[in-house]
Design a protein around this motif. Structure first.
Motif, PDB file in Angstrom:
ATOM      1  N   PHE A 104     -11.278  -4.846   4.734  1.00 20.13           N
ATOM      2  CA  PHE A 104     -10.796  -6.161   5.134  1.00 20.13           C
ATOM      3  C   PHE A 104      -9.465  -6.463   4.448  1.00 20.13           C
ATOM      4  O   PHE A 104      -9.234  -6.045   3.322  1.00 20.13           O
ATOM      5  CB  PHE A 104     -11.844  -7.208   4.712  1.00 20.13           C
ATOM      6  N   CYS A 105      -8.629  -7.244   5.135  1.00 16.30           N
ATOM      7  CA  CYS A 105      -7.385  -7.721   4.534  1.00 16.30           C
ATOM      8  C   CYS A 105      -7.074  -9.107   5.090  1.00 16.30           C
ATOM      9  O   CYS A 105      -7.256  -9.362   6.280  1.00 16.30           O
ATOM     10  CB  CYS A 105      -6.236  -6.771   4.862  1.00 16.30           C
ATOM     11  N   GLY A 106      -6.610  -9.969   4.180  1.00 14.28           N
ATOM     12  CA  GLY A 106      -6.203 -11.300   4.598  1.00 14.28           C
ATOM     13  C   GLY A 106      -5.207 -11.875   3.607  1.00 14.28           C
ATOM     14  O   GLY A 106      -4.987 -11.308   2.532  1.00 14.28           O
ATOM     15  N   THR A 107      -4.619 -13.004   3.975  1.00 17.18           N
ATOM     16  CA  THR A 107      -3.642 -13.639   3.097  1.00 17.18           C
ATOM     17  C   THR A 107      -4.043 -15.080   2.821  1.00 17.18           C
ATOM     18  O   THR A 107      -4.647 -15.754   3.665  1.00 17.18           O
ATOM     19  CB  THR A 107      -2.231 -13.618   3.713  1.00 17.18           C
ATOM     20  N   LYS A 108      -3.699 -15.525   1.638  1.00 18.91           N
ATOM     21  CA  LYS A 108      -3.877 -16.919   1.229  1.00 18.91           C
ATOM     22  C   LYS A 108      -2.587 -17.327   0.540  1.00 18.91           C
ATOM     23  O   LYS A 108      -2.234 -16.764  -0.508  1.00 18.91           O
ATOM     24  CB  LYS A 108      -5.065 -17.057   0.282  1.00 18.91           C
ATOM     25  N   ASP A 109      -1.875 -18.267   1.130  1.00 20.78           N
ATOM     26  CA  ASP A 109      -0.587 -18.693   0.601  1.00 20.78           C
ATOM     27  C   ASP A 109       0.312 -17.466   0.400  1.00 20.78           C
ATOM     28  O   ASP A 109       0.598 -16.777   1.366  1.00 20.78           O
ATOM     29  CB  ASP A 109      -0.774 -19.511  -0.677  1.00 20.78           C
ATOM     30  N   GLN A 110       0.724 -17.163  -0.836  1.00 21.35           N
ATOM     31  CA  GLN A 110       1.611 -16.016  -1.070  1.00 21.35           C
ATOM     32  C   GLN A 110       0.892 -14.807  -1.653  1.00 21.35           C
ATOM     33  O   GLN A 110       1.511 -13.939  -2.263  1.00 21.35           O
ATOM     34  CB  GLN A 110       2.762 -16.426  -1.985  1.00 21.35           C
ATOM     35  N   THR A 111      -0.425 -14.732  -1.451  1.00 24.33           N
ATOM     36  CA  THR A 111      -1.201 -13.615  -1.981  1.00 24.33           C
ATOM     37  C   THR A 111      -1.885 -12.876  -0.843  1.00 24.33           C
ATOM     38  O   THR A 111      -2.435 -13.486   0.070  1.00 24.33           O
ATOM     39  CB  THR A 111      -2.264 -14.117  -2.985  1.00 24.33           C
ATOM     40  N   VAL A 112      -1.858 -11.551  -0.918  1.00 21.66           N
ATOM     41  CA  VAL A 112      -2.579 -10.717   0.031  1.00 21.66           C
ATOM     42  C   VAL A 112      -3.820 -10.170  -0.671  1.00 21.66           C
ATOM     43  O   VAL A 112      -3.766  -9.799  -1.845  1.00 21.66           O
ATOM     44  CB  VAL A 112      -1.693  -9.582   0.607  1.00 21.66           C
ATOM     45  N   VAL A 113      -4.941 -10.159   0.065  1.00 26.00           N
ATOM     46  CA  VAL A 113      -6.214  -9.700  -0.478  1.00 26.00           C
ATOM     47  C   VAL A 113      -6.703  -8.529   0.361  1.00 26.00           C
ATOM     48  O   VAL A 113      -6.838  -8.649   1.580  1.00 26.00           O
ATOM     49  CB  VAL A 113      -7.280 -10.823  -0.457  1.00 26.00           C
ATOM     50  N   PHE A 114      -6.943  -7.410  -0.299  1.00 23.78           N
ATOM     51  CA  PHE A 114      -7.527  -6.237   0.343  1.00 23.78           C
ATOM     52  C   PHE A 114      -8.925  -6.026  -0.221  1.00 23.78           C
ATOM     53  O   PHE A 114      -9.104  -6.056  -1.436  1.00 23.78           O
ATOM     54  CB  PHE A 114      -6.713  -4.969   0.029  1.00 23.78           C
ATOM     55  N   SER A 115      -9.904  -5.798   0.647  1.00 24.78           N
ATOM     56  CA  SER A 115     -11.249  -5.439   0.214  1.00 24.78           C
ATOM     57  C   SER A 115     -11.565  -4.079   0.811  1.00 24.78           C
ATOM     58  O   SER A 115     -11.587  -3.923   2.039  1.00 24.78           O
ATOM     59  CB  SER A 115     -12.276  -6.480   0.667  1.00 24.78           C
ATOM     60  N   ILE A 116     -11.779  -3.107  -0.068  1.00 23.68           N
ATOM     61  CA  ILE A 116     -11.975  -1.731   0.367  1.00 23.68           C
ATOM     62  C   ILE A 116     -13.274  -1.175  -0.218  1.00 23.68           C
ATOM     63  O   ILE A 116     -13.755  -1.671  -1.237  1.00 23.68           O
ATOM     64  CB  ILE A 116     -10.777  -0.830  -0.016  1.00 23.68           C
ATOM     65  N   PRO A 117     -13.839  -0.155   0.421  1.00 20.93           N
ATOM     66  CA  PRO A 117     -15.044   0.458  -0.127  1.00 20.93           C
ATOM     67  C   PRO A 117     -14.796   1.019  -1.527  1.00 20.93           C
ATOM     68  O   PRO A 117     -13.649   1.258  -1.925  1.00 20.93           O
ATOM     69  CB  PRO A 117     -15.341   1.586   0.867  1.00 20.93           C
ATOM     70  N   GLY A 118     -15.883   1.250  -2.256  1.00 18.92           N
ATOM     71  CA  GLY A 118     -15.777   1.651  -3.650  1.00 18.92           C
ATOM     72  C   GLY A 118     -15.722   3.139  -3.922  1.00 18.92           C
ATOM     73  O   GLY A 118     -15.425   3.544  -5.047  1.00 18.92           O
ATOM     74  N   SER A 119     -15.988   3.973  -2.927  1.00 14.50           N
ATOM     75  CA  SER A 119     -15.944   5.415  -3.188  1.00 14.50           C
ATOM     76  C   SER A 119     -14.515   5.859  -3.464  1.00 14.50           C
ATOM     77  O   SER A 119     -13.565   5.299  -2.910  1.00 14.50           O
ATOM     78  CB  SER A 119     -16.511   6.200  -2.006  1.00 14.50           C
ATOM     79  N   VAL A 120     -14.361   6.849  -4.300  1.00 12.95           N
ATOM     80  CA  VAL A 120     -13.019   7.335  -4.643  1.00 12.95           C
ATOM     81  C   VAL A 120     -12.286   7.828  -3.395  1.00 12.95           C
ATOM     82  O   VAL A 120     -11.096   7.579  -3.236  1.00 12.95           O
ATOM     83  CB  VAL A 120     -13.089   8.425  -5.735  1.00 12.95           C
ATOM     84  N   GLY A 121     -12.986   8.498  -2.507  1.00 10.84           N
ATOM     85  CA  GLY A 121     -12.349   8.970  -1.285  1.00 10.84           C
ATOM     86  C   GLY A 121     -11.801   7.826  -0.451  1.00 10.84           C
ATOM     87  O   GLY A 121     -10.675   7.875   0.037  1.00 10.84           O
ATOM     88  N   ALA A 122     -12.586   6.768  -0.305  1.00 15.21           N
ATOM     89  CA  ALA A 122     -12.149   5.602   0.463  1.00 15.21           C
ATOM     90  C   ALA A 122     -10.990   4.893  -0.239  1.00 15.21           C
ATOM     91  O   ALA A 122     -10.036   4.467   0.408  1.00 15.21           O
ATOM     92  CB  ALA A 122     -13.315   4.636   0.666  1.00 15.21           C
ATOM     93  N   VAL A 123     -11.082   4.778  -1.559  1.00 15.01           N
ATOM     94  CA  VAL A 123     -10.000   4.150  -2.327  1.00 15.01           C
ATOM     95  C   VAL A 123      -8.706   4.924  -2.149  1.00 15.01           C
ATOM     96  O   VAL A 123      -7.655   4.349  -1.857  1.00 15.01           O
ATOM     97  CB  VAL A 123     -10.374   4.032  -3.819  1.00 15.01           C
ATOM     98  N   ASN A 124      -8.772   6.236  -2.314  1.00 16.39           N
ATOM     99  CA  ASN A 124      -7.562   7.054  -2.190  1.00 16.39           C
ATOM    100  C   ASN A 124      -6.963   6.951  -0.788  1.00 16.39           C
ATOM    101  O   ASN A 124      -5.748   6.854  -0.640  1.00 16.39           O
ATOM    102  CB  ASN A 124      -7.849   8.505  -2.557  1.00 16.39           C
ATOM    103  N   LEU A 125      -7.814   6.955   0.227  1.00 13.62           N
ATOM    104  CA  LEU A 125      -7.335   6.822   1.597  1.00 13.62           C
ATOM    105  C   LEU A 125      -6.646   5.473   1.800  1.00 13.62           C
ATOM    106  O   LEU A 125      -5.510   5.408   2.289  1.00 13.62           O
ATOM    107  CB  LEU A 125      -8.499   6.972   2.583  1.00 13.62           C
ATOM    108  N   ALA A 126      -7.315   4.394   1.419  1.00 12.36           N
ATOM    109  CA  ALA A 126      -6.751   3.054   1.620  1.00 12.36           C
ATOM    110  C   ALA A 126      -5.462   2.862   0.830  1.00 12.36           C
ATOM    111  O   ALA A 126      -4.492   2.304   1.346  1.00 12.36           O
ATOM    112  CB  ALA A 126      -7.777   1.991   1.221  1.00 12.36           C
ATOM    113  N   MET A 127      -5.461   3.319  -0.403  1.00 11.69           N
ATOM    114  CA  MET A 127      -4.286   3.098  -1.253  1.00 11.69           C
ATOM    115  C   MET A 127      -3.110   3.956  -0.798  1.00 11.69           C
ATOM    116  O   MET A 127      -1.993   3.458  -0.668  1.00 11.69           O
ATOM    117  CB  MET A 127      -4.629   3.401  -2.714  1.00 11.69           C
ATOM    118  N   LYS A 128      -3.356   5.237  -0.560  1.00 12.07           N
ATOM    119  CA  LYS A 128      -2.264   6.161  -0.244  1.00 12.07           C
ATOM    120  C   LYS A 128      -1.696   5.937   1.158  1.00 12.07           C
ATOM    121  O   LYS A 128      -0.478   5.916   1.338  1.00 12.07           O
ATOM    122  CB  LYS A 128      -2.756   7.602  -0.384  1.00 12.07           C
ATOM    123  N   LYS A 129      -2.573   5.758   2.133  1.00 12.85           N
ATOM    124  CA  LYS A 129      -2.127   5.711   3.528  1.00 12.85           C
ATOM    125  C   LYS A 129      -1.785   4.309   4.017  1.00 12.85           C
ATOM    126  O   LYS A 129      -1.056   4.164   4.997  1.00 12.85           O
ATOM    127  CB  LYS A 129      -3.205   6.304   4.442  1.00 12.85           C
TER     128      LYS A 129
END
Length: 161
Positions: free
Chosen positions: A121-146
């Motif tokens: 999930f991703c959304g914004t509130k005022d001047q902040t962006v919020v990303f919610s991603i799964p906790g597995s390292v593979g998912a984290v690396n995918l979301a962060m890198k790509k």
């Protein structure tokens, strides 16, 4: 544009877990490593339990302190996975494309049809962006890198116009 075309930004990393500790939080550590690689300052890091009110409290506090919040964990379909339900009411605008692209990349590069269980999930509130991603390292690396490191500077820039 390159990241140095933008101002410096600060991030909060929030791991959602009933079992992880700082020593065992590989997903949270991976998020912080990716942010460090992009020269994004991690202004706060914490682990909160899989609890609706605890998640909302942590995210609400961070909203006034940083430009980007990344939560990791609690995004599945199990009863205790309530990160999305806790975060969604806190944002003004949802960026549906983030979850769509994350699931597409997960499907094609990693997990196949199990990607449909991912509720990134991703959304914004005022001047902040919020990303919610799964906790597995593979998912984290995918979301962060790509995704996240590719667009976070641009998103923050747009939010501060």
């Amino acid at each position: 544009m390159h990241t140095n075309d933008y101002r410096e930004i600060k991030a909060a990393v929030i791991t959602i877990s009933d079992t992880r500790t700082e020593a065992t939080d590989k997903g949270g550590r991976a998020v912080m490593e990716h942010l460090d690689d992009c020269r994004i300052e991690v202004a706060s890091y914490q682990i909160v339990r899989d609890d609706f009110k605890a998640i909302q409290s942590a995210v609400t506090t961070a909203l006034s302190q940083v430009d980007v919040i990344i939560t990791t964990g609690g995004t599945g379909v199990a009863r205790r996975d309530v990160t999305i339900e806790a975060v969604r009411p806190l944002v003004d605008k949802e960026m549906e494309g983030f979850g769509e692209i994350f699931r597409y990349l997960s499907y094609t590069e990693d997990v196949g049809t199990r990607a449909m269980l991912s509720r990134a999930f991703c959304g914004t509130k005022d001047q902040t962006v919020v990303f919610s991603i799964p906790g597995s390292v593979g998912a984290v690396n995918l979301a962060m890198k790509k995704l996240i490191t590719q667009e976070v500077f641009h998103i923050v820039h747009e939010l501060n116009k």
